[in-house]
Enzyme design. Structure first.
Site, PDB file in Angstrom:
ATOM      1  N   CYS A 134       0.860  -1.356  -0.011  1.00 10.11           N
ATOM      2  CA  CYS A 134       0.056   0.111  -0.094  1.00 10.11           C
ATOM      3  C   CYS A 134       1.031   1.284  -0.167  1.00 10.11           C
ATOM      4  O   CYS A 134       1.474   1.501   1.081  1.00 10.11           O
ATOM      5  CB  CYS A 134      -0.875   0.089   1.347  1.00 10.11           C
ATOM      6  SG  CYS A 134      -1.894   1.317   1.387  1.00 10.11           S
ATOM      7  N   CYS A 137      -0.540   4.122   2.169  1.00 13.36           N
ATOM      8  CA  CYS A 137       0.010   3.974   3.635  1.00 13.36           C
ATOM      9  C   CYS A 137       1.409   4.187   3.835  1.00 13.36           C
ATOM     10  O   CYS A 137       1.445   4.802   5.059  1.00 13.36           O
ATOM     11  CB  CYS A 137      -0.545   2.584   4.099  1.00 13.36           C
ATOM     12  SG  CYS A 137      -1.995   1.999   3.277  1.00 13.36           S
ATOM     13  N   ASP A 138       2.182   3.694   3.286  1.00 13.74           N
ATOM     14  CA  ASP A 138       3.554   3.607   3.591  1.00 13.74           C
ATOM     15  C   ASP A 138       4.298   4.430   2.669  1.00 13.74           C
ATOM     16  O   ASP A 138       5.869   4.476   3.289  1.00 13.74           O
ATOM     17  CB  ASP A 138       4.180   2.087   3.662  1.00 13.74           C
ATOM     18  CG  ASP A 138       3.317   1.220   4.583  1.00 13.74           C
ATOM     19  OD1 ASP A 138       2.991   1.610   5.592  1.00 13.74           O
ATOM     20  OD2 ASP A 138       3.049  -0.074   4.177  1.00 13.74           O
TER      21      ASP A 138
END
Ligand code: NDP
Length: 310
Positions: A134, A137-138
């Site tokens: 992701c 997200c990261d």
């Protein structure tokens, strides 16, 4: 046989949010957590994009908080995997893997989706510390660094362009000589100066060091399936974008789904093709896949279940 007004299947942000709303509406929901209590977020490290956590929060801790909040209002959170449902009549009959059979007036499906991984041993080693599924997200952790994305579909193209905004360089590794992504997304990738597409390449190994909880990914070894040659690229983050599989096996033939297995919900609603059954979160969303959007549809599903029961 036990009967509940509202059964929630799955325990990610959508399932727990549905549980918070349903319990506050006095539906006394029962929630079966499934194989991975807390869902996909428990496999990420820091969540920095969920409003309300100005300093960010560990994904697993956030899910514990979601669970506690649902339990505070009386949600009955249970360990177990629902492995069969009978949707032919209401109340719906549900079977759990420990043999429990119960009936439910309404069901909220929040079983999520599972990111596909390449299946390499070295990939497993760096999950949550260099390997991610992701970028939203990261990606932030790799600001100014070199990273790679593997895949050739819309997700890979989207993740690569997203990362290109913050990373120094993005390698897009694809096993063929053509992208599967839509033309518009392909054009975006091709026009982005700091994305380099490595055509006809497969990932052989991810390299780096692991010392206790400290993981430092430093590169990948690639195999060119056209020339048979191997090469290494130096990167610090590796993003797998080869597709997701919605967790809908038990609903096949029972609820309408698209050709890739995502549950179909009515426009502006979480209602599925069976009246009284709602779907929230990634199990019905292949576009956004965010904790916050999953939580939003979880709230919608509980509100719709309450209104359905009248
Ligand atoms: P796709 O199934 O479309 O693409 C998966 C990609 O990963 C393919 O290029 C495939 O290669 C590659 N791949 C699969 N397995 C492996 C493997 N083991 N090793 C290496 N490469 C592999 O998945 P997406 O997640 O990209 O998209 C899913 C759906 O969601 C699509 O319908 C897409 O259009 C949609 N979507 C739409 C978005 C939007 O509209 N904004 C954003 C994201 C997704 P190959 O091409 O060789 O098969």
């Amino acid at each position: 046989m036990e009967n509940t007004k509202c059964l929630i299947i799955g325990s990610g942000p959508s399932g727990y949010t549905a549980a918070i709303y349903a319990s506050r509406s006095d539906l006394k929901p029962i929630i079966y957590q499934g194989m991975e209590p807390g869902g996909q977020l428990t496999t990420t490290t820091e969540v920095d994009n969920f409003p309300g956590y100005p300093e960010g929060i560990d994904g697993a801790k956030m899910m514990e908080d979601f669970q506690k909040q649902a339990e505070r209002f009386g949600a009955d959170v249970r360990w177990g995997m629902v492995n069969d449902i009978d949707v032919s009549k209401r109340p719906f009959k549900v079977t759990v893997d420990d043999g429990t059979v119960l009936t439910a007036e309404t069901i909220i499906i929040a079983t999520g989706a599972t990111a596909k991984y390449l299946g390499l041993e070295s990939e497993e080693k760096f999950k949550g510390g260099g390997v991610s599924a992701c970028a939203t997200c990261d990606g932030f952790f790799y600001k100014g660094k070199d990273v790679a994305v593997v895949g050739g579909g819309d997700t890979a193209a989207e993740e690569a362009t997203y990362l290109a905004n913050m990373c120094r360089k993005v390698y897009l590794i694809h096993r063929r000589d053509k992208l599967r992504a839509s033309k518009a997304m392909q054009n975006k990738v091709l026009k982005t100066a700091n994305i380099e597409i490595l055509w006809n390449h497969e990932v052989k190994e991810i390299t780096g060091t692991v010392q206790g909880f400290i993981k430092a990914l430093d590169g990948v070894i690639l195999y060119n399936n056209d020339t048979g040659k191997e090469k290494r690229i130096d990167i610090e983050g590796f993003f797998v974008a080869i597709g997701h599989k919605p967790n809908t096996d038990i609903f096949k033939g029972k609820l309408d789904m698209d050709e890739t297995g995502y549950l179909i919900t009515k426009p502006d609603s979480t209602a599925t093709s069976i009246s009284g059954i709602f779907a929230a979160g990634d199990v019905q969303d292949k576009h956004y896949r965010q904790a916050i959007t999953a939580a939003g549809t979880g709230a919608m599903a509980a509100i719709e279940a309450e209104r359905f029961l009248g």
